[in-house]
Design an enzyme around this catalytic site. Structure first.
Site, short mmCIF file in Angstrom:
data_model
loop_
_atom_site.label_atom_id
_atom_site.label_comp_id
_atom_site.label_asym_id
_atom_site.label_seq_id
_atom_site.Cartn_x
_atom_site.Cartn_y
_atom_site.Cartn_z
N LYS A 1 1.30 4.40 6.83
CA LYS A 1 0.55 5.25 5.90
C LYS A 1 1.04 6.69 6.00
O LYS A 1 1.67 7.09 6.98
CB LYS A 1 -0.95 5.24 6.21
CG LYS A 1 -1.61 3.88 6.20
CD LYS A 1 -1.81 3.34 4.81
CE LYS A 1 -2.54 2.01 4.89
NZ LYS A 1 -2.00 1.00 4.05
N SER B 1 0.80 -1.23 0.00
CA SER B 1 0.00 0.00 0.00
C SER B 1 0.83 1.28 0.00
O SER B 1 0.30 2.34 -0.28
CB SER B 1 -0.96 0.02 1.19
OG SER B 1 -0.25 0.21 2.39
#
Length: 181
Positions: free
Chosen positions: A76, A38
């Site tokens: 993230k 991701s």
């Protein structure tokens, strides 16, 4: 008598060194392994980074926190801070109605060959969970850099600032990418 003080002094020194090392390991040099895709192209599966919990995340910092899905540590990028409005239109990020460049995505955007956008349009009002007009107090909005394959705030909602383990500041593996982040 002198020997007894010498041993006690050595034990105290050793204890202080050990306490300092444990402090560094817990708050300054916490190793993290990147799991998943991701955050590509910034980080890849099995990259190793250090994080610190001594600083609060700022906009565009990369933070680690427990996944709302399974509790495992994930990595993230912090995009929205409390009070911010966030939206994406035609692959352009807008924060508080001001366009922001995302140079860390340039490589991915250039590699697109299917005519589609890297990041589908969205706003805080249209995300799947926690729809709001602004990022709530005490929370942040995070995005993965691999926008087409990332599970991020668009899908699991806002992240509590208190749940953030730390901010990534150094990559130490792979060795050809070692350095400050």
């Amino acid at each position: 008598m002198k020997k007894k003080h010498s041993v006690l002094y050595t034990v105290i020194q050793f204890t202080m060194i050990l306490a300092f090392i444990l402090f560094l390991r817990k708050f300054v040099l916490t190793p993290v392994e990147v799991v998943g895709i991701s955050m590509e192209p910034t980080y890849h599966e099995s990259d190793r980074v250090w994080q610190t919990s001594l600083i609060e995340p700022s906009r565009f910092d990369i933070a680690t926190f427990p996944s709302p899905r399974d509790g495992k540590r994930i990595v993230k990028r912090v995009v929205g801070l409390p009070g911010d409005t966030i939206r994406m239109e035609n692959d352009q990020l807008y924060i508080n109605d001001k366009p922001y460049e995302e140079p860390y995505l340039d490589e991915e955007k250039e590699a697109l060959t299917d005519g589609e956008l890297l990041t589908k349009d969205f706003s805080l009002q249209t995300i799947e969970v926690d729809a709001a007009t602004v990022v709530p107090e005490g929370k942040v909005f995070v995005l993965g850099d691999n926008r087409r394959r990332a599970d991020d705030s668009r899908y699991f909602g806002f992240v509590d600032k208190k749940d953030i383990y730390g901010v990534v500041y150094f990559r130490y593996y792979p060795l050809n990418k070692i350095g400050l982040q």
